[in-house]
Design a protein around this motif. Structure first.
Motif, short mmCIF file in Angstrom:
data_model
loop_
_atom_site.label_atom_id
_atom_site.label_comp_id
_atom_site.label_asym_id
_atom_site.label_seq_id
_atom_site.Cartn_x
_atom_site.Cartn_y
_atom_site.Cartn_z
N MET A 272 0.83 -1.21 0.00
CA MET A 272 0.00 0.00 0.00
C MET A 272 0.86 1.26 0.00
N THR A 273 2.03 1.18 0.63
CA THR A 273 2.97 2.31 0.62
C THR A 273 3.49 2.54 -0.79
N LEU A 274 3.85 1.45 -1.46
CA LEU A 274 4.34 1.57 -2.84
C LEU A 274 3.27 2.12 -3.77
N GLU A 275 2.04 1.66 -3.56
CA GLU A 275 0.94 2.09 -4.42
C GLU A 275 0.37 3.45 -4.01
N LYS A 276 0.77 3.92 -2.83
CA LYS A 276 0.32 5.20 -2.29
C LYS A 276 -1.21 5.27 -2.16
N LYS A 277 -1.79 4.16 -1.80
CA LYS A 277 -3.23 4.14 -1.53
C LYS A 277 -3.58 2.94 -0.67
N VAL A 278 -4.65 3.10 0.11
CA VAL A 278 -5.16 2.01 0.94
C VAL A 278 -6.26 1.32 0.14
N SER A 279 -6.01 0.07 -0.23
CA SER A 279 -6.97 -0.65 -1.06
C SER A 279 -7.54 -1.86 -0.31
N ALA A 280 -8.75 -2.23 -0.68
CA ALA A 280 -9.44 -3.32 0.01
C ALA A 280 -8.68 -4.63 -0.07
N ASN A 281 -8.02 -4.89 -1.21
CA ASN A 281 -7.34 -6.18 -1.35
C ASN A 281 -6.15 -6.32 -0.42
N HIS A 282 -5.64 -5.20 0.14
CA HIS A 282 -4.57 -5.27 1.12
C HIS A 282 -5.10 -5.01 2.54
N LEU A 283 -6.11 -4.15 2.65
CA LEU A 283 -6.65 -3.81 3.97
C LEU A 283 -7.46 -4.95 4.58
N ASN A 284 -8.32 -5.58 3.79
CA ASN A 284 -9.21 -6.62 4.32
C ASN A 284 -8.46 -7.81 4.93
N PRO A 285 -7.36 -8.27 4.32
CA PRO A 285 -6.62 -9.37 4.97
C PRO A 285 -6.05 -8.99 6.34
N ILE A 287 -7.50 -6.75 8.40
CA ILE A 287 -8.67 -6.74 9.29
C ILE A 287 -9.01 -8.16 9.72
N LYS A 288 -8.92 -9.09 8.79
CA LYS A 288 -9.22 -10.49 9.12
C LYS A 288 -8.26 -11.01 10.19
N GLN A 289 -6.97 -10.68 10.06
CA GLN A 289 -6.00 -11.17 11.04
C GLN A 289 -6.13 -10.45 12.38
N ALA A 290 -6.80 -9.30 12.39
CA ALA A 290 -7.05 -8.60 13.66
C ALA A 290 -8.05 -9.35 14.52
N ARG A 291 -8.64 -10.40 13.98
CA ARG A 291 -9.53 -11.29 14.74
C ARG A 291 -8.90 -12.67 14.95
N SER A 292 -7.62 -12.77 14.63
CA SER A 292 -6.92 -14.05 14.73
C SER A 292 -6.95 -14.61 16.16
N ALA A 315 -11.87 -0.63 8.80
CA ALA A 315 -11.53 -1.39 10.00
C ALA A 315 -12.18 -0.84 11.26
N VAL A 316 -12.84 0.31 11.15
CA VAL A 316 -13.37 0.99 12.33
C VAL A 316 -14.34 0.13 13.14
N PRO A 317 -15.35 -0.52 12.54
CA PRO A 317 -16.28 -1.33 13.36
C PRO A 317 -15.56 -2.38 14.20
N MET A 318 -14.60 -3.08 13.60
CA MET A 318 -13.85 -4.09 14.34
C MET A 318 -13.05 -3.47 15.47
N LEU A 319 -12.42 -2.32 15.21
CA LEU A 319 -11.60 -1.65 16.23
C LEU A 319 -12.45 -1.13 17.38
N LEU A 320 -13.62 -0.59 17.07
CA LEU A 320 -14.53 -0.12 18.12
C LEU A 320 -14.97 -1.28 19.00
N GLU A 321 -15.19 -2.41 18.39
CA GLU A 321 -15.56 -3.61 19.15
C GLU A 321 -14.40 -4.06 20.05
N THR A 322 -13.18 -3.91 19.55
CA THR A 322 -11.99 -4.38 20.27
C THR A 322 -11.71 -3.53 21.50
N ILE A 323 -12.20 -2.28 21.52
CA ILE A 323 -11.99 -1.42 22.68
C ILE A 323 -12.50 -2.07 23.96
N SER A 324 -13.54 -2.88 23.84
CA SER A 324 -14.15 -3.53 25.01
C SER A 324 -13.54 -4.89 25.30
#
Length: 360
Positions: A272-285, A287-292, A315-324
């Motif tokens: 994403m740094t090389l591409e200079k954008k946050v894309s779903a194909n890199h962000l979603n994996p 987010i998935k591992q944030a529930r590992s 990723a916000v919904p998952m992160l808000l859930e993780t606060i608790s």
């Protein structure tokens, strides 16, 4: 964005967790004074340190030249504690002692602590004397070839604080980045990290260093591979489109063949740094591992989301859930990521946590 509000709530959250103080304590001011500090008449400025363990700065500075290596070591540690500006006055003394190693081997502990002292001083000193930098580079060139791994390590860790002049040591660092055999992976990790800020020329990224980093992505240590990706992210700022294409191709192959999830998460971030954008194909994996179920993987994923900034809001919904989350490490990491993303929705959650703490 109410960053100030978020910061205040975070501060109050941790303060509220501390045990209440006895309000009936005697309010008479403490008459004890730190005898190693002088009162500064200017309000709000830190007091000047006049002594460390009963000795003044000049006394410690003189002891740097003691014939006793244990006293030299103690003195090199002590001068740093007087603060970076004062400690800088001892740079010449430390360099003088370390330079003796060019003719006669000197005590390892004195060399290690002298190097660490220089690293600390240069880290905080603005505009150091170029002559001091050049003398330090000459010494570090010797230490990067030292038989002792600890000397290589300390020299590598101080290169960043020497500024652009440290690029004179690129040949030695490249050798260590590729070193196998008896050398530890930690040396390769430090060297590879250094390549990220040393690998520039006047016209952009050094193609030789690009090749070094690509090869480091095949290192047997996952930590070296991760370090190589962070270095790639750094050096990409000066890379040509062709170089970026070469790096992206290698990173995409990593996503297919890499067995370690820490590396995979970092590969997504680097792409994403090389591409200079946050894309779903890199962000979603990520987010998935944030529930590992693996705690270390989950933590790395949550922390990594902070680097996506405002564009990582999927990723916000998952992160808000993780606060608790009952595990505070995950909760704090989620809060940090949400603050980095400038998410206002974190504020009500923080208020609720504070209210619950107050009720208990």
């Amino acid at each position: 964005m109410r960053h100030g509000m978020v910061g205040l709530l975070l501060a109050l959250l941790f303060i509220s967790a501390a045990p209440a103080q006895d309000k009936k304590k005697d309010k008479e001011p403490d008459k004890k004074k730190d005898l190693g500090k002088k009162e500064d008449p200017k309000s709000g400025t830190p007091p000047e340190i006049s002594e460390i363990l009963g000795k003044s700065f000049r006394e410690w500075q003189k002891e740097i030249h003691s014939p006793d290596p244990s006293k030299r070591e103690a003195a090199m540690k002590a001068v740093v504690q007087f603060g970076p500006d004062r400690a800088y006055d001892a740079v010449g003394d430390i360099l003088q002692e370390l330079e003796k190693h060019n003719k006669t081997p000197i005590d390892l502990a004195a060399r290690v602590n002298g190097t660490m002292a220089l690293n600390t001083i240069f880290k905080f000193k603005k505009d150091p004397d170029p002559k001091h930098i050049q003398r330090t580079i000459a010494i570090y060139r010797v230490f990067l070839k030292d038989e002792q791994v600890i000397m290589k390590m300390r020299a590598l860790q101080g290169l960043f604080y020497l500024g652009p002049a440290c690029r004179e040591l690129l040949p030695e660092v490249r050798t260590l980045a590729a070193a196998k055999g008896s050398l530890t992976w930690e040396i390769r990790k430090e060297a590879v990290q250094a390549l990220g800020f040393m690998g520039f020329t006047e016209t952009g990224a050094n193609p030789v260093v690009i090749g070094d980093l690509v090869r480091a992505l095949d290192d047997t240590s996952y930590q070296v591979r991760v370090a190589a990706m962070f270095a790639i992210a750094q050096i990409s700022n000066g890379s040509t489109l062709e170089q970026k294409g070469q790096l992206a191709a290698k990173l995409n192959s990593v996503l297919k063949d890499e067995p370690d999830m820490h590396v995979i998460i970092t590969a997504h971030l680097t792409l994403m740094t090389l591409e200079k954008k946050v894309s779903a194909n890199h962000l979603n994996p990520i987010i998935k591992q944030a529930r590992s179920k693996d705690p270390s993987i989950r933590l790395v994923a949550i922390q990594s989301l902070a680097m996506t900034g405002k564009d990582g809001k999927a990723a916000v919904p998952m992160l808000l859930e993780t606060i608790s989350d009952p595990e505070v490490t995950f909760a704090v990491a989620a809060i940090n990521s949400l603050v980095s993303m400038e998410v206002d929705e974190v504020i009500p959650h923080l208020k609720k946590i504070m209210a619950d703490k107050a009720a208990n």
